[in-house]
Scaffold this motif. Structure first.
Motif, PDB file in Angstrom:
ATOM      1  N   ILE A 553      -2.281  -3.005  -4.737  1.00 28.35           N
ATOM      2  CA  ILE A 553      -2.156  -1.545  -4.630  1.00 28.35           C
ATOM      3  C   ILE A 553      -0.706  -1.145  -4.365  1.00 28.35           C
ATOM      4  N   ILE A 554      -0.051  -1.813  -3.428  1.00 33.80           N
ATOM      5  CA  ILE A 554       1.312  -1.423  -3.064  1.00 33.80           C
ATOM      6  C   ILE A 554       2.289  -1.725  -4.203  1.00 33.80           C
ATOM      7  N   VAL A 555       2.116  -2.859  -4.882  1.00 29.29           N
ATOM      8  CA  VAL A 555       3.001  -3.192  -6.007  1.00 29.29           C
ATOM      9  C   VAL A 555       2.910  -2.125  -7.084  1.00 29.29           C
ATOM     10  N   TRP A 556       1.697  -1.751  -7.473  1.00 26.73           N
ATOM     11  CA  TRP A 556       1.531  -0.719  -8.504  1.00 26.73           C
ATOM     12  C   TRP A 556       1.941   0.658  -7.983  1.00 26.73           C
ATOM     13  N   HIS A 557       1.768   0.887  -6.702  1.00 24.94           N
ATOM     14  CA  HIS A 557       2.197   2.168  -6.119  1.00 24.94           C
ATOM     15  C   HIS A 557       3.716   2.318  -6.199  1.00 24.94           C
ATOM     16  N   ASN A 644      10.319 -15.033  -9.387  1.00 27.78           N
ATOM     17  CA  ASN A 644       9.237 -15.651  -8.629  1.00 27.78           C
ATOM     18  C   ASN A 644       9.221 -15.215  -7.164  1.00 27.78           C
ATOM     19  N   THR A 645       9.880 -14.126  -6.858  1.00 26.56           N
ATOM     20  CA  THR A 645       9.920 -13.655  -5.484  1.00 26.56           C
ATOM     21  C   THR A 645       8.527 -13.274  -4.994  1.00 26.56           C
ATOM     22  N   CYS A 646       8.298 -13.448  -3.710  1.00 27.85           N
ATOM     23  CA  CYS A 646       7.016 -13.094  -3.109  1.00 27.85           C
ATOM     24  C   CYS A 646       7.080 -11.779  -2.350  1.00 27.85           C
ATOM     25  N   LYS A 647       8.205 -11.099  -2.376  1.00 30.14           N
ATOM     26  CA  LYS A 647       8.336  -9.838  -1.673  1.00 30.14           C
ATOM     27  C   LYS A 647       7.650  -8.730  -2.459  1.00 30.14           C
ATOM     28  N   VAL A 648       6.738  -8.037  -1.792  1.00 29.93           N
ATOM     29  CA  VAL A 648       5.956  -7.001  -2.465  1.00 29.93           C
ATOM     30  C   VAL A 648       6.855  -5.894  -2.996  1.00 29.93           C
ATOM     31  N   ILE A 649       7.868  -5.508  -2.244  1.00 31.14           N
ATOM     32  CA  ILE A 649       8.767  -4.438  -2.680  1.00 31.14           C
ATOM     33  C   ILE A 649       9.443  -4.830  -3.999  1.00 31.14           C
ATOM     34  N   ILE A 650       9.962  -6.051  -4.060  1.00 28.34           N
ATOM     35  CA  ILE A 650      10.653  -6.495  -5.273  1.00 28.34           C
ATOM     36  C   ILE A 650       9.683  -6.629  -6.432  1.00 28.34           C
ATOM     37  N   GLN A 651       8.473  -7.095  -6.155  1.00 28.50           N
ATOM     38  CA  GLN A 651       7.475  -7.187  -7.217  1.00 28.50           C
ATOM     39  C   GLN A 651       7.158  -5.805  -7.778  1.00 28.50           C
ATOM     40  N   GLY A 652       7.090  -4.810  -6.897  1.00 29.39           N
ATOM     41  CA  GLY A 652       6.874  -3.445  -7.370  1.00 29.39           C
ATOM     42  C   GLY A 652       8.028  -2.938  -8.209  1.00 29.39           C
ATOM     43  N   GLN A 654      10.088  -4.826 -10.026  1.00 25.42           N
ATOM     44  CA  GLN A 654      10.033  -5.534 -11.304  1.00 25.42           C
ATOM     45  C   GLN A 654       8.968  -4.945 -12.217  1.00 25.42           C
ATOM     46  N   LEU A 655       7.825  -4.593 -11.658  1.00 27.38           N
ATOM     47  CA  LEU A 655       6.784  -3.955 -12.463  1.00 27.38           C
ATOM     48  C   LEU A 655       7.255  -2.588 -12.952  1.00 27.38           C
ATOM     49  N   GLY A 656       7.937  -1.841 -12.092  1.00 25.30           N
ATOM     50  CA  GLY A 656       8.458  -0.544 -12.513  1.00 25.30           C
ATOM     51  C   GLY A 656       9.443  -0.660 -13.654  1.00 25.30           C
ATOM     52  N   GLN A 657      10.299  -1.687 -13.621  1.00 25.35           N
ATOM     53  CA  GLN A 657      11.252  -1.896 -14.705  1.00 25.35           C
ATOM     54  C   GLN A 657      10.536  -2.303 -15.994  1.00 25.35           C
ATOM     55  N   GLN A 658       9.451  -3.054 -15.874  1.00 24.16           N
ATOM     56  CA  GLN A 658       8.669  -3.389 -17.067  1.00 24.16           C
ATOM     57  C   GLN A 658       8.065  -2.136 -17.690  1.00 24.16           C
ATOM     58  N   LEU A 659       7.600  -1.222 -16.839  1.00 19.23           N
ATOM     59  CA  LEU A 659       7.044   0.027 -17.366  1.00 19.23           C
ATOM     60  C   LEU A 659       8.119   0.846 -18.070  1.00 19.23           C
ATOM     61  N   LEU A 660       9.332   0.848 -17.526  1.00 20.20           N
ATOM     62  CA  LEU A 660      10.429   1.586 -18.159  1.00 20.20           C
ATOM     63  C   LEU A 660      10.858   0.948 -19.474  1.00 20.20           C
ATOM     64  N   ASP A 661      10.609  -0.360 -19.618  1.00 19.55           N
ATOM     65  CA  ASP A 661      11.020  -1.063 -20.828  1.00 19.55           C
ATOM     66  C   ASP A 661       9.983  -0.993 -21.948  1.00 19.55           C
ATOM     67  N   VAL A 662       8.810  -0.395 -21.656  1.00 21.26           N
ATOM     68  CA  VAL A 662       7.795  -0.251 -22.708  1.00 21.26           C
ATOM     69  C   VAL A 662       8.357   0.624 -23.807  1.00 21.26           C
ATOM     70  N   GLU A 663       8.211   0.169 -25.057  1.00 17.99           N
ATOM     71  CA  GLU A 663       8.883   0.833 -26.185  1.00 17.99           C
ATOM     72  C   GLU A 663       8.215   2.136 -26.595  1.00 17.99           C
ATOM     73  N   ASN A 664       6.985   2.392 -26.174  1.00 19.94           N
ATOM     74  CA  ASN A 664       6.328   3.646 -26.543  1.00 19.94           C
ATOM     75  C   ASN A 664       6.877   4.809 -25.723  1.00 19.94           C
ATOM     76  N   GLU A 665       6.422   5.998 -26.035  1.00 20.81           N
ATOM     77  CA  GLU A 665       6.873   7.187 -25.324  1.00 20.81           C
ATOM     78  C   GLU A 665       6.324   7.190 -23.903  1.00 20.81           C
ATOM     79  N   PRO A 666       6.965   7.921 -22.992  1.00 20.05           N
ATOM     80  CA  PRO A 666       6.533   7.920 -21.586  1.00 20.05           C
ATOM     81  C   PRO A 666       5.074   8.327 -21.399  1.00 20.05           C
ATOM     82  N   ASN A 667       4.561   9.228 -22.231  1.00 16.73           N
ATOM     83  CA  ASN A 667       3.177   9.661 -22.051  1.00 16.73           C
ATOM     84  C   ASN A 667       2.200   8.504 -22.229  1.00 16.73           C
ATOM     85  N   PHE A 668       2.562   7.523 -23.064  1.00 19.40           N
ATOM     86  CA  PHE A 668       1.721   6.340 -23.225  1.00 19.40           C
ATOM     87  C   PHE A 668       1.681   5.544 -21.921  1.00 19.40           C
TER      88      PHE A 668
END
Length: 729
Positions: A553-557, A644-652, A654-668
């Motif tokens: 939950i916190i990572v995705w948040h 491979n970090t185990c820190k929840v903040i950093i994992q969140g 990294q996930l946020g940067q993956q979302l920003l790197d998605v090639e589709n438009e932001p609404n997707f």
């Protein structure tokens, strides 16, 4: 110098003498009488407060209001005991002491809308009965010592209200206790164990085959006494030891409600929106939900039958709104069962006893005023201790009138609440279904329809409370109020534990969550199905294997917060995916921070992880004051950290940067996030901790509790993980 010392000593002696004189004046008979009158009036006002705002705690998730009502509820009990003690030990005579004592005993019955503050109070119902017995003994002693007087005779009519109030409160506590829940649910639990075998085809549109009980009339069920008598007579052998319920004309079921041909309940007549029939359906669902609190269970077939009905309700026009309304009212009934006297008032003979109370009130109050006024018109007997104003007006009589007025207003308010309550609506509708001449009387139909469509307030707050980790992690509660010493007196507030402004529970959020629930093809998943459907599972599913759901939950948040800041939508109010994703993200984070008992993980594990995440955030974001600075620094740190970090903040991050790197438009991406959070919301809804859900009903309720009720009816549960996740962070 010696002269100065003598003056100082003289001044000190004068001050001490004055203090001693003040203390002695507070111990005089008149001072004690004034204390008794003041405490009696305060008790009456506190009871009025509970009466007016009793049900507000489920309509408003407000900590200050709950604290105020808790203080009023707790103080009332102590003040009654203390004031009665002052009366019985008084060294003076006053003919109105027994009158006030009777009112205090009436107040001891508490308000109909506030019988207990917490579920723990229900388990102490025997203590309440014994306390009542001891106090009524003290009042009887006070009557004997006072002798027979005119004011005492005047209050004898109101004396009859005392046992009615006390025993109703004791009965409500017993019903809500653990044993009481099992005792009152046994009949429905045994009946529902075979109800799914009803003959005929199921048709949810007409409720054909759904013999869910709404109200049981005056029928004879198999009591333990009857069982022993038949067994002793050797005339009967029990095929089983269940408590059978025979569906007769006196028993109202959902099927009968939908079959009713009266104009009031016809879809083409007075119930075009099905709101009246849905009141009965909610009450019936509440009976099924009570089974979960009584250590009974339903069969798999019974859950499947209920699930088919829920799916049908959702498939109709505005199905999500109607389904939410039904569950909302169902939980309102459940709240009343645990925290009010309504279940006892609307039992067999319960409302008749309430009518008797009203009659005693109508007769007793005027008689009391009429007989007490002449007695105190001339300031009463001269050998009594009395209080009077400078003009000679009796304060004792004014106090009596004030208490009478507060008592009368409180009773009238409670009667009004009772008349328009959902319990009264169910009773009237069931009586309407059973009574043919009611169905033929248009005036009766209009009256019932008016009552059933009268709604003073919404059943629940209808808000999603919010928490943003990146905005709140640096919050530190005041140490003078929350510290190691005050932990013994109040719930502690930890570092980082502060809410954001709540969001309205909008239609888009409800539709998204219900859609996810209805479209679930198999066992519940913590977001994987939505990721697969949007073809991003290969990128993002690594987050779903974390050791606890708190971390997921916190990572995705955090990722959602970063994406919200870096790729803002132009019109948030018109972007449904944005509303769903951000509201549910902050709501689930709020549950992690404040109410982890409602989530899958062990509550203390969630608290421990949350505290660690707050410390982690404070270390990484030290010196950052604004949200923009914090996200900028996180993005910078995320690019330099090991994957491979185990820190929840950093994992969140990294996930946020993956979302920003998605090639589709932001609404997707917002669509991906909205569907993920909706699925995760459904995933956390099942819970075996039913008591925790009931406890939060008295705190304004939670949206997750509404979902919990739905999945409980459907028998939907989380399956244990089939992989070893201990190697994940």
């Amino acid at each position: 110098m010696r002269e100065l010392q003598r003056l100082q000593m003289g001044a000190g002696n004068k001050t001490l003498s004055k203090a001693t004189a003040v203390v002695k004046s507070l111990r005089t008979p008149k001072a004690n009488l004034g204390k008794i009158e003041f405490l009696a009036c305060v008790t009456a006002f506190l009871l009025m407060l509970l009466t007016i705002f009793g049900t507000s705690r489920r309509q408003l998730n407000n900590q200050r209001l709950r604290s105020l009502l808790w203080a009023a509820y707790t103080l009332t009990s102590y003040l009654i005991v203390y004031t009665l003690g002052l009366m019985t030990e008084a060294s003076f005579q006053n003919e109105l002491l027994p009158v006030w004592a009777i009112f205090l005993m009436i107040f001891f019955g508490s308000s109909d809308s506030y019988s207990v503050h917490s579920l723990e109070d229900c388990e102490r119902w025997k203590n309440y009965v014994w306390q009542y017995a001891i106090e009524i003994t003290g009042v009887a002693f006070l009557f004997v010592m006072s002798g027979i007087t005119l004011p005492m005779i005047s209050v004898l009519i109101l004396c009859l209200i005392v046992p009615l109030k006390a025993f109703r409160r004791a009965a409500s506590l017993k019903i809500a206790s653990g044993y009481g829940r099992q005792m009152t649910t046994k009949l429905i639990a045994d009946y529902m164990s075979t109800e799914h075998r009803s003959e005929g085809d199921l048709d949810p549109s007409q409720m054909r085959g759904y013999k869910y009980v709404v109200r049981v009339g005056n029928i004879n069920t198999l009591s333990l006494k009857m069982f022993k008598e038949r067994q002793a007579a050797a005339r009967w052998e029990a095929p089983d030891y269940g408590k059978p319920l025979e569906i007769t004309d006196r028993v109202v079921t959902i099927e009968k409600v939908w079959k009713c041909q009266g104009w009031l309940l016809r879809s083409g007549g007075g119930d075009k929106d099905s709101k009246l029939k849905d009141i009965c359906l909610s009450f019936s669902f509440c009976k099924l939900l009570r089974i979960k609190f009584s250590d009974y269970s339903l069969t798999k077939q019974a859950h499947q039958k209920a699930w088919k009905l829920i799916q049908h309700l959702y498939a109709e026009e505005n199905g999500s709104e109607r389904l939410f309304r039904i569950v909302e009212l169902e939980l309102s009934f459940l709240f009343d069962i645990f925290y009010t006297k309504y279940p006892t008032i609307f039992q067999r003979f319960g409302w008749k006893i309430k009518v008797i109370e009203l009659l005693l009130l109508v007769i007793g109050v005027p008689v009391t005023i009429g007989l007490c006024f002449p007695w105190y018109d001339s300031n009463g007997p001269q050998d009594e201790v009395q209080l009077a104003t400078a003009g000679g007006l009796s304060i004792d009589f004014l106090v009596t009138i004030l208490i009478l007025l507060i008592f009368t207003c409180g009773e009238l308010i409670q009667c009004f609440y009772m008349a328009v309550s959902d319990w009264a609506k169910v009773s009237l509708l069931c009586k309407y279904v059973r009574t043919n001449w009611w169905q033929e009387n248009r005036w009766m139909e209009k009256l019932i329809g008016l009552i059933c469509r009268t709604q003073l307030t919404e059943p629940w707050e209808r808000k999603l409370h919010q928490f943003s980790l990146l905005e709140s992690y640096d919050y530190t509660p005041p140490r003078w109020l929350y510290n190691i010493f005050t932990d013994f007196f109040m719930d502690p507030i930890r570092d980082g534990q502060t809410q954001s402004p709540p969001a309205e529970l909008v239609r888009e959020v409800k539709e998204a969550v219900f859609r996810s629930l209805m479209s679930n093809p198999g066992p519940l998943q913590n977001g994987e199905v939505s990721l697969i459907r949007n073809e991003v599972a290969h990128m993002l599913s690594w987050t779903l294997g974390l050791k606890t759901q708190t971390q997921v939950i916190i990572v995705w948040h955090i990722a959602t917060s970063i994406f919200e800041h870096e790729a803002p939508t132009t019109d948030p109010s018109s972007n449904s995916h944005f509303l769903v994703a951000t509201n549910l993200s902050k709501y689930l984070a709020y549950l992690v921070a404040f109410y982890p008992k409602l989530l899958p993980d062990h509550p203390y594990d969630s608290e421990y992880i949350f505290d660690g995440i707050v410390i982690e955030a404070r270390h990484l974001l030290k010196g950052c004051k604004t949200l923009e600075e914090r996200i900028k620094k996180l993005n910078k740190i995320g690019k330099t950290m090991d994957d491979n970090t185990c820190k929840v903040i950093i994992q969140g991050v990294q996930l946020g940067q993956q979302l920003l790197d998605v090639e589709n438009e932001p609404n997707f991406v917002w669509k991906v996030l909205a569907e993920f959070w909706a699925e995760l919301m459904v995933y956390v809804a099942p819970s075996n901790n039913a008591i925790a859900q009931a406890q939060h009903l008295a705190m304004g309720g939670e949206f997750v509790t509404h979902l919990w009720a739905l999945v409980s009816h459907a028998g939907i549960e989380r399956e244990p993980p089939d992989v070893d996740v201990t190697h994940f962070c």
